[in-house]
Structure formats: structure tokens, C-alpha cells
Write a protein that holds these residues in place. Structure first.
Motif, PDB file in Angstrom:
ATOM      1  N   VAL A  68     -29.289 -15.512 -34.731  1.00  0.00           N
ATOM      2  CA  VAL A  68     -28.210 -16.377 -35.198  1.00  0.00           C
ATOM      3  C   VAL A  68     -27.598 -15.750 -36.448  1.00  0.00           C
ATOM      4  O   VAL A  68     -28.314 -15.304 -37.351  1.00  0.00           O
ATOM      5  CB  VAL A  68     -28.729 -17.793 -35.535  1.00  0.00           C
ATOM      6  N   LYS A  69     -26.273 -15.686 -36.486  1.00  0.00           N
ATOM      7  CA  LYS A  69     -25.573 -15.252 -37.692  1.00  0.00           C
ATOM      8  C   LYS A  69     -24.368 -16.152 -37.891  1.00  0.00           C
ATOM      9  O   LYS A  69     -23.527 -16.284 -36.992  1.00  0.00           O
ATOM     10  CB  LYS A  69     -25.130 -13.788 -37.586  1.00  0.00           C
ATOM     11  N   ARG A  70     -24.302 -16.802 -39.059  1.00  0.00           N
ATOM     12  CA  ARG A  70     -23.210 -17.710 -39.381  1.00  0.00           C
ATOM     13  C   ARG A  70     -22.481 -17.224 -40.627  1.00  0.00           C
ATOM     14  O   ARG A  70     -23.081 -16.618 -41.518  1.00  0.00           O
ATOM     15  CB  ARG A  70     -23.727 -19.130 -39.624  1.00  0.00           C
ATOM     16  N   TYR A  71     -21.194 -17.519 -40.681  1.00  0.00           N
ATOM     17  CA  TYR A  71     -20.378 -17.230 -41.865  1.00  0.00           C
ATOM     18  C   TYR A  71     -19.722 -18.520 -42.330  1.00  0.00           C
ATOM     19  O   TYR A  71     -19.355 -19.378 -41.523  1.00  0.00           O
ATOM     20  CB  TYR A  71     -19.301 -16.180 -41.538  1.00  0.00           C
ATOM     21  N   ARG A  72     -19.566 -18.649 -43.631  1.00  0.00           N
ATOM     22  CA  ARG A  72     -18.931 -19.841 -44.187  1.00  0.00           C
ATOM     23  C   ARG A  72     -17.413 -19.731 -44.064  1.00  0.00           C
ATOM     24  O   ARG A  72     -16.820 -18.718 -44.438  1.00  0.00           O
ATOM     25  CB  ARG A  72     -19.307 -20.007 -45.669  1.00  0.00           C
TER      26      ARG A  72
END
Length: 220
Positions: A11-15
Motif C-alpha cells: 500500500v502506498k498513499r499520498y496526501r
């Protein structure tokens, strides 16, 4: 053949302005040693993020990433930097060559912090430039080289430390078809010699040089 790259539930999330956006969500992937893999998909589907995760340039928010025998999520920043220098070669669309340095000096940059002697570094640079067909351009600066020649310098720089994995982000964008095919043929040749090549591309003709192609979609 054993997997040299393995991602499990990554999982990789960006704001964004008011929330988090998932670039990759519970993503799984295995890449065999010596495989030439093309990564395609619309903009915003995490293609470059995937390369950056595998190369240890960014950290995952979840899941497990094992590359070339190392569990990346377990390495501190210093260990990760040392591992990356030994195992990963990056080839970028924009080359990132130093304009004031010659081709030979640009190729030599990854060796500057090693304990290798000047003679050994020079030999490695010569071999790398010969490998990409630019031995006669060693003293030329980037401004004296064509776009395709600059990209070949970038590939030589990626090869200089004998990294077993090459991560290529749009390596032929902006090149004419003949020069692009020449670069892709070289990448295929390197894969045939045992290096693992992952290439992000939007071009179906470029992807055809790879042994396998995966298509990323917007994460749900």
C-alpha cells in the motif's frame, strides 16, 4: 527462475488537499531474475511509484517488499542507501546528466564514494561506455550529444556499479523510433545476460520488447 522482486499487499498513499489518495492498494507482484518487465497504465495509476518503492526511494505504507535478498521495509535509511547503491541502477527519461561534466565523468559519478582506485574506476567507465556504443564520445559533454546518446550515457551510469536490477522510467520518451528501438534492444540484451529490467512506458511498441507486460489500473 526465482523471484528477485516480490511485493505482497503493498500500500502506498499520498496526501491530497483534504484526504489521502492510494497510488497502490494491496498490490502484489513477482519478477524473476533476468526478466524484462514492462509496466503500463494511465497516468496516476502508480507506475513511477512502483519503481520508486522497488528502488527504495520511497517507503510503503503497508505490505512487504523484498528485492535482491533484502526486506526493504526492515532496513533503516543508511542500510537502505547502501543496499540501493549495490543493487539498483536507475534510468530516467530526463537523463539527469551534469551538463559541465563529460560523458565519462557522468558515468563515473556512482563510483566517486567507493574505495576503488582511479585506474579501476577509469577501466569500469571505459567498459560501460563501450557497452552502450559511446566509447568515442567519452570526452563529450551532454550538450554535444544527441538525446539518444544522452540516454545511453544514463544507461552506462546505471551499469557502472554492476547492479543486478535496472529500473527505467519512460527511457525512450522523446526519442525517434530508430533511437528508441536501439535503446530497447540494449535493455533486452542486458536482460538476456541476467539483469532484471523493469520499464515504465506508455508506448505499446516499446512494451513489445519486454518478455512480459503488466497493466496498472486506478486502485479501488
Amino acid at each position: 527462475m526465482d523471484a528477485i522482486i516480490r511485493l505482497q499487499n503493498v500500500v502506498k498513499r499520498y496526501r491530497s488537499a483534504h484526504s489521502f489518495v492510494a497510488a497502490l492498494n494491496n498490490f502484489d507482484l513477482e519478477v524473476a531474475q533476468g526478466e524484462f518487465l514492462a509496466v503500463m497504465g494511465p497516468s496516476g495509476t502508480g507506475k513511477t511509484t512502483l519503481l520508486n518503492l522497488i528502488g527504495g526511494l520511497v517507503r510503503a505504507d503497508g505490505g512487504r517488499i523484498r528485492v535482491a535478498g533484502a526486506q526493504l521495509d526492515e532496513l533503516d535509511q543508511f542500510a537502505l542507501s547502501r543496499w540501493r547503491a549495490a543493487h539498483i541502477g536507475f534510468v530516467f527519461q530526463s537523463h539527469y546528466l551534469m551538463p559541465m561534466l563529460t560523458a565519462a565523468d557522468n558515468v563515473a559519478l556512482p563510483l566517486m564514494l567507493t574505495s576503488l582506485s582511479r585506474a579501476v574506476r577509469r577501466e569500469k567507465v571505459t567498459t560501460a561506455l563501450e557497452r552502450v556504443g559511446l566509447a568515442d564520445r567519452a570526452s563529450h559533454k551532454p550538450g554535444q550529444l544527441s538525446g539518444g546518446q544522452q540516454q545511453r550515457v544514463g544507461i552506462a551510469r546505471a551499469l557502472i556499479a554492476d547492479a543486478p536490477i535496472l529500473l527505467c522510467d519512460e527511457p525512450t520518451a522523446g526519442l525517434d523510433r530508430a533511437m528508441a528501438d536501439s535503446i530497447l534492444g540494449l535493455l533486452a540484451e542486458l536482460s538476456g545476460e541476467g539483469r532484471t529490467v523493469m520499464m515504465v512506458t506508455h508506448d505499446q511498441l516499446s512494451a513489445a520488447f519486454a518478455q512480459r507486460c503488466i497493466q496498472l489500473e486506478s486502485p479501488s
